[in-house]
Design an enzyme around this catalytic site. Structure first.
Site, PDB file in Angstrom:
ATOM      1  N   ARG A  93      30.345  32.655  48.547  1.00  0.00           N
ATOM      2  CA  ARG A  93      31.706  33.168  48.612  1.00  0.00           C
ATOM      3  C   ARG A  93      31.802  34.605  49.097  1.00  0.00           C
ATOM      4  O   ARG A  93      32.779  35.009  49.720  1.00  0.00           O
ATOM      5  CB  ARG A  93      32.279  33.092  47.207  1.00  0.00           C
ATOM      6  CG  ARG A  93      33.589  32.424  47.101  1.00  0.00           C
ATOM      7  CD  ARG A  93      34.102  32.627  45.708  1.00  0.00           C
ATOM      8  NE  ARG A  93      34.849  33.870  45.649  1.00  0.00           N
ATOM      9  CZ  ARG A  93      36.135  33.971  45.930  1.00  0.00           C
ATOM     10  NH1 ARG A  93      36.824  32.910  46.212  1.00  0.00           N
ATOM     11  NH2 ARG A  93      36.748  35.130  45.873  1.00  0.00           N
ATOM     12  N   ARG A 122      39.111  30.400  42.475  1.00  0.00           N
ATOM     13  CA  ARG A 122      38.788  31.627  43.193  1.00  0.00           C
ATOM     14  C   ARG A 122      39.506  31.797  44.536  1.00  0.00           C
ATOM     15  O   ARG A 122      38.875  31.800  45.602  1.00  0.00           O
ATOM     16  CB  ARG A 122      37.273  31.745  43.364  1.00  0.00           C
ATOM     17  CG  ARG A 122      36.564  31.674  42.034  1.00  0.00           C
ATOM     18  CD  ARG A 122      35.086  31.782  42.175  1.00  0.00           C
ATOM     19  NE  ARG A 122      34.637  33.158  42.201  1.00  0.00           N
ATOM     20  CZ  ARG A 122      33.362  33.515  42.177  1.00  0.00           C
ATOM     21  NH1 ARG A 122      32.422  32.610  42.142  1.00  0.00           N
ATOM     22  NH2 ARG A 122      33.025  34.784  42.183  1.00  0.00           N
ATOM     23  N   PRO A 123      40.820  31.960  44.517  1.00  0.00           N
ATOM     24  CA  PRO A 123      41.559  32.173  45.767  1.00  0.00           C
ATOM     25  C   PRO A 123      41.289  33.563  46.373  1.00  0.00           C
ATOM     26  O   PRO A 123      40.647  34.402  45.741  1.00  0.00           O
ATOM     27  CB  PRO A 123      43.022  32.068  45.325  1.00  0.00           C
ATOM     28  CG  PRO A 123      43.029  32.376  43.879  1.00  0.00           C
ATOM     29  CD  PRO A 123      41.682  31.996  43.336  1.00  0.00           C
ATOM     30  N   VAL A 124      41.779  33.780  47.596  1.00  0.00           N
ATOM     31  CA  VAL A 124      41.596  35.080  48.261  1.00  0.00           C
ATOM     32  C   VAL A 124      42.945  35.679  48.656  1.00  0.00           C
ATOM     33  O   VAL A 124      43.034  36.489  49.565  1.00  0.00           O
ATOM     34  CB  VAL A 124      40.686  34.972  49.511  1.00  0.00           C
ATOM     35  CG1 VAL A 124      39.238  34.806  49.115  1.00  0.00           C
ATOM     36  CG2 VAL A 124      41.123  33.847  50.422  1.00  0.00           C
ATOM     37  N   ASP A 125      44.006  35.281  47.943  1.00  0.00           N
ATOM     38  CA  ASP A 125      45.349  35.744  48.300  1.00  0.00           C
ATOM     39  C   ASP A 125      45.482  37.270  48.267  1.00  0.00           C
ATOM     40  O   ASP A 125      46.217  37.850  49.050  1.00  0.00           O
ATOM     41  CB  ASP A 125      46.393  35.101  47.371  1.00  0.00           C
ATOM     42  CG  ASP A 125      46.092  35.342  45.903  1.00  0.00           C
ATOM     43  OD1 ASP A 125      44.951  35.091  45.491  1.00  0.00           O
ATOM     44  OD2 ASP A 125      46.990  35.805  45.167  1.00  0.00           O
ATOM     45  N   GLN A 126      44.759  37.929  47.366  1.00  0.00           N
ATOM     46  CA  GLN A 126      44.880  39.389  47.269  1.00  0.00           C
ATOM     47  C   GLN A 126      44.237  40.090  48.467  1.00  0.00           C
ATOM     48  O   GLN A 126      44.712  41.130  48.912  1.00  0.00           O
ATOM     49  CB  GLN A 126      44.253  39.908  45.965  1.00  0.00           C
ATOM     50  CG  GLN A 126      44.908  39.352  44.712  1.00  0.00           C
ATOM     51  CD  GLN A 126      46.396  39.648  44.658  1.00  0.00           C
ATOM     52  OE1 GLN A 126      46.823  40.786  44.818  1.00  0.00           O
ATOM     53  NE2 GLN A 126      47.195  38.613  44.462  1.00  0.00           N
ATOM     54  N   ILE A 327      38.244  35.689  32.866  1.00  0.00           N
ATOM     55  CA  ILE A 327      38.224  35.954  34.317  1.00  0.00           C
ATOM     56  C   ILE A 327      38.249  34.652  35.127  1.00  0.00           C
ATOM     57  O   ILE A 327      39.025  34.519  36.070  1.00  0.00           O
ATOM     58  CB  ILE A 327      36.970  36.777  34.720  1.00  0.00           C
ATOM     59  CG1 ILE A 327      36.834  38.021  33.845  1.00  0.00           C
ATOM     60  CG2 ILE A 327      37.019  37.135  36.199  1.00  0.00           C
ATOM     61  CD1 ILE A 327      37.835  39.107  34.072  1.00  0.00           C
ATOM     62  N   ARG A 397      19.408  32.287  44.209  1.00  0.00           N
ATOM     63  CA  ARG A 397      20.466  33.039  44.889  1.00  0.00           C
ATOM     64  C   ARG A 397      20.566  34.451  44.334  1.00  0.00           C
ATOM     65  O   ARG A 397      20.965  35.365  45.054  1.00  0.00           O
ATOM     66  CB  ARG A 397      21.823  32.355  44.677  1.00  0.00           C
ATOM     67  CG  ARG A 397      22.010  31.087  45.457  1.00  0.00           C
ATOM     68  CD  ARG A 397      23.442  30.620  45.318  1.00  0.00           C
ATOM     69  NE  ARG A 397      24.333  31.764  45.388  1.00  0.00           N
ATOM     70  CZ  ARG A 397      25.485  31.883  44.732  1.00  0.00           C
ATOM     71  NH1 ARG A 397      25.918  30.909  43.982  1.00  0.00           N
ATOM     72  NH2 ARG A 397      26.212  32.974  44.845  1.00  0.00           N
TER      73      ARG A 397
HETATM   74  C1  UD1 Z   1      32.787  39.255  41.915  1.00  0.00           C
HETATM   75  C2  UD1 Z   1      31.303  39.060  41.734  1.00  0.00           C
HETATM   76  C3  UD1 Z   1      31.034  37.948  40.715  1.00  0.00           C
HETATM   77  C4  UD1 Z   1      31.785  38.237  39.415  1.00  0.00           C
HETATM   78  C5  UD1 Z   1      33.262  38.523  39.683  1.00  0.00           C
HETATM   79  C6  UD1 Z   1      34.015  38.969  38.434  1.00  0.00           C
HETATM   80  C7  UD1 Z   1      30.448  39.676  43.921  1.00  0.00           C
HETATM   81  C8  UD1 Z   1      29.802  39.246  45.184  1.00  0.00           C
HETATM   82  N1  UD1 Z   1      30.721  38.715  43.032  1.00  0.00           N
HETATM   83  O1  UD1 Z   1      33.308  38.033  42.431  1.00  0.00           O
HETATM   84  O2  UD1 Z   1      29.642  37.899  40.477  1.00  0.00           O
HETATM   85  O3  UD1 Z   1      31.686  37.110  38.561  1.00  0.00           O
HETATM   86  O4  UD1 Z   1      33.393  39.560  40.664  1.00  0.00           O
HETATM   87  O5  UD1 Z   1      33.429  40.109  37.915  1.00  0.00           O
HETATM   88  O6  UD1 Z   1      30.664  40.846  43.695  1.00  0.00           O
HETATM   89  N2  UD1 Z   1      41.407  36.204  42.288  1.00  0.00           N
HETATM   90  C9  UD1 Z   1      42.639  35.808  42.791  1.00  0.00           C
HETATM   91  N3  UD1 Z   1      42.983  36.184  44.063  1.00  0.00           N
HETATM   92  C10 UD1 Z   1      42.160  36.899  44.855  1.00  0.00           C
HETATM   93  C11 UD1 Z   1      40.904  37.300  44.349  1.00  0.00           C
HETATM   94  C12 UD1 Z   1      40.554  36.945  43.066  1.00  0.00           C
HETATM   95  O7  UD1 Z   1      43.416  35.149  42.099  1.00  0.00           O
HETATM   96  O8  UD1 Z   1      42.531  37.186  46.002  1.00  0.00           O
HETATM   97  C13 UD1 Z   1      41.014  35.868  40.904  1.00  0.00           C
HETATM   98  C14 UD1 Z   1      39.787  34.990  40.818  1.00  0.00           C
HETATM   99  O9  UD1 Z   1      40.117  33.622  40.945  1.00  0.00           O
HETATM  100  C15 UD1 Z   1      39.270  35.327  39.438  1.00  0.00           C
HETATM  101  C16 UD1 Z   1      39.614  36.818  39.296  1.00  0.00           C
HETATM  102  O10 UD1 Z   1      40.627  37.059  40.255  1.00  0.00           O
HETATM  103  O11 UD1 Z   1      39.963  34.603  38.458  1.00  0.00           O
HETATM  104  C17 UD1 Z   1      38.465  37.775  39.542  1.00  0.00           C
HETATM  105  O12 UD1 Z   1      37.821  37.436  40.740  1.00  0.00           O
HETATM  106  P1  UD1 Z   1      37.090  38.499  41.667  1.00  0.00           P
HETATM  107  O13 UD1 Z   1      36.930  39.794  40.959  1.00  0.00           O
HETATM  108  O14 UD1 Z   1      37.744  38.510  42.996  1.00  0.00           O
HETATM  109  O15 UD1 Z   1      35.665  37.840  41.824  1.00  0.00           O
HETATM  110  P2  UD1 Z   1      34.747  37.990  43.084  1.00  0.00           P
HETATM  111  O16 UD1 Z   1      35.029  39.316  43.717  1.00  0.00           O
HETATM  112  O17 UD1 Z   1      34.790  36.772  43.913  1.00  0.00           O
END
Ligand code: UD1
Length: 417
Positions: A93, A122-126, A327, A397
């Site tokens: 991801r 785990r969306p990427v909307d933000q 989370i 990984r």
């Molecule tokens: C990063 C870490 C991962 C860790 C996580 C939380 C890396 C490469 N990975 O993952 O090991 O478990 O932080 O500490 O650094 N979300 C949304 N929209 C978005 C982005 C996130 O709704 O655009 C939500 C996610 O679904 C989740 C929460 O926000 O519920 C936190 O996710 P996020 O901090 O983005 O995790 P990663 O950056 O993917």
């Protein structure tokens, strides 16, 4: 597929060195896309995810030197193909971290949506929302984000929730934007700070990394730099939790104790004796641990990436612990596997109730994601008899030389091919 066979029941003794942080190395490698000059990195861990990121960057035209003694040099003299295909994004991801740098450098990017994974949606909307605020045009079509822009413009972005890679993507994009960007409700994780340090060494103007408001003043171009990746706080915490569960006395060298306060606090509560000397952490555990309840939260709260390891510890603790995951919505897969080893765990919504038992018994279990697997390794180290963990590619990984390090501490661990 490789398996790991652990014969449990031995305390851990000795000294090992902590590796560089996976979650800092991955975004920092992507920062190489922001400049035509060379980025020389040190303390890069030898991991599957790092190899996958190297492969992704190489496809885009980044020249990468060999990875030797933790060093790797990356140079994106030109970016020939600003794309991240589904095949790579679905296995890792963090590939989505190329989006911000590609847009900033090339004015376009085509990056696959990550899709679901074992621990939740785990969306990427933000990430998308922030880049749009900076002037990017992003269409989501056929499973891909198709992004275009002239030059990105600085903007004020208030993130709806705390996202680590979201903060990193926007921070990287903003370094080359016109004007200043304010990221509010930014992630405060130490890996964000490490990335900011590397970007600053490349000439970026960043203030406030490590707080929830980050200000980035865009510059016209960035230069090369040399940067040593921070120690892996999750790897450190995993070995500490292993000692707290299995007993023994261990010294971890090359760590960054200041980045794992919440974990250290929980281990003390469990009864571990900790000694901090500069960048080394000593841990001694003589008795069965006490149960410790916890709730995951963004940094500086208790890391979700340490939740499975503490669940394994609680499985054999004296007393009952409540573990609440805030989370990710589906991050209790390891609980079912721990039950196969004799753990008493019941799940109620996003809380696991773990009633410690005196002994776990070895059995075959399945690794479902990276940190879940780490929890199973800890359980295997304390279980009676043999535990065989299947699908350990998850561990490869994110844990450098796992069997070697555990063996150095006297654990009986074998990889079955
Ligand atoms: C990063 C870490 C991962 C860790 C996580 C939380 C890396 C490469 N990975 O993952 O090991 O478990 O932080 O500490 O650094 N979300 C949304 N929209 C978005 C982005 C996130 O709704 O655009 C939500 C996610 O679904 C989740 C929460 O926000 O519920 C936190 O996710 P996020 O901090 O983005 O995790 P990663 O950056 O993917």
């Amino acid at each position: 597929m490789d398996k790991l066979r652990i014969t449990g029941g031995r305390p851990l003794e000795g000294e090992i060195r902590v590796s560089g942080a996976k979650n800092a190395a991955l975004p920092i490698m992507c920062a190489a896309l922001l400049t035509e000059h060379a980025l020389a990195l040190e303390n890069v861990p030898r991991l599957m995810d790092v190899a996958t990121m190297a492969k992704l960057l190489a496809r885009m035209g980044v020249e990468l030197g060999p990875q030797r003694d933790g060093r790797i040099e990356l140079r994106a003299a030109r970016v020939s193909d600003p794309q991240a295909p589904y095949e790579l994004v679905k296995t890792m991801r963090a590939s989505v971290l190329v989006l911000g740098p590609l847009l900033a450098r090339c004015g376009r990017a085509r990056v696959s949506l990550p899709g679901g994974c074992a621990i939740g949606q785990r969306p990427v909307d933000q990430h998308i929302k922030g880049l749009q605020a900076m002037g990017a045009n992003i269409a989501v079509e056929h499973g891909y984000m198709d992004a275009r822009t002239e030059r990105l413009r600085g903007a004020r972005v208030v993130m709806d929730l705390v996202t680590v890679t979201g903060t990193e993507n926007l921070m990287m994009a903003a370094t080359l934007a016109e004007g200043s960007t304010l990221l509010e409700n930014a992630a405060r994780e130490p890996e964000v700070v490490d990335l900011a340090r590397c970007l600053s060494a490349m000439g970026a103007k960043i203030q406030g990394a490590g707080s929830d408001v980050i200000r980035i003043e865009g510059v016209a171009s960035l230069g090369g730099a040399r940067h040593a990746v921070m120690p892996d706080r999750i790897e450190t915490g995993t070995y500490l939790a292993a000692v707290a569960a299995a007993g023994g006395k261990v010294r971890l060298a090359g760590a960054a104790p200041e980045t794992l306060e919440a974990t250290l606090e929980k281990l003390r509560e469990a009864g571990a004796r900790l000694a901090l000397e500069g960048d080394a952490i000593g841990i001694e555990m003589a008795a069965r641990p006490r149960a410790v309840s916890l709730r995951t939260a963004p940094y500086p709260g208790f890391a979700t990436d340490m939740q499975a390891q503490l669940m394994a510890l609680n499985a054999i603790a004296r007393g009952t612990a409540l573990i609440t995951e805030t989370i990710f919505e589906n991050r209790f897969m390891h609980a079912l596997e721990l039950q196969r080893l004799g753990a008493e765990i019941s799940i109620q919504g996003n809380t696991a109730v773990v009633s410690g038992v005196e002994r776990l018994q070895g059995a075959s279990v399945m690794a479902t994601d990276l940190r879940a697997s780490a929890g199973l390794v800890i359980a295997g180290l304390v279980a009676e008899g043999q535990t065989v963990i299947e699908r350990i590619y998850h561990l490869d990984r994110g844990y450098e030389a796992l069997e070697g390090k555990l063996a150095a501490l006297g654990a009986r661990v074998e990889r079955l091919r």
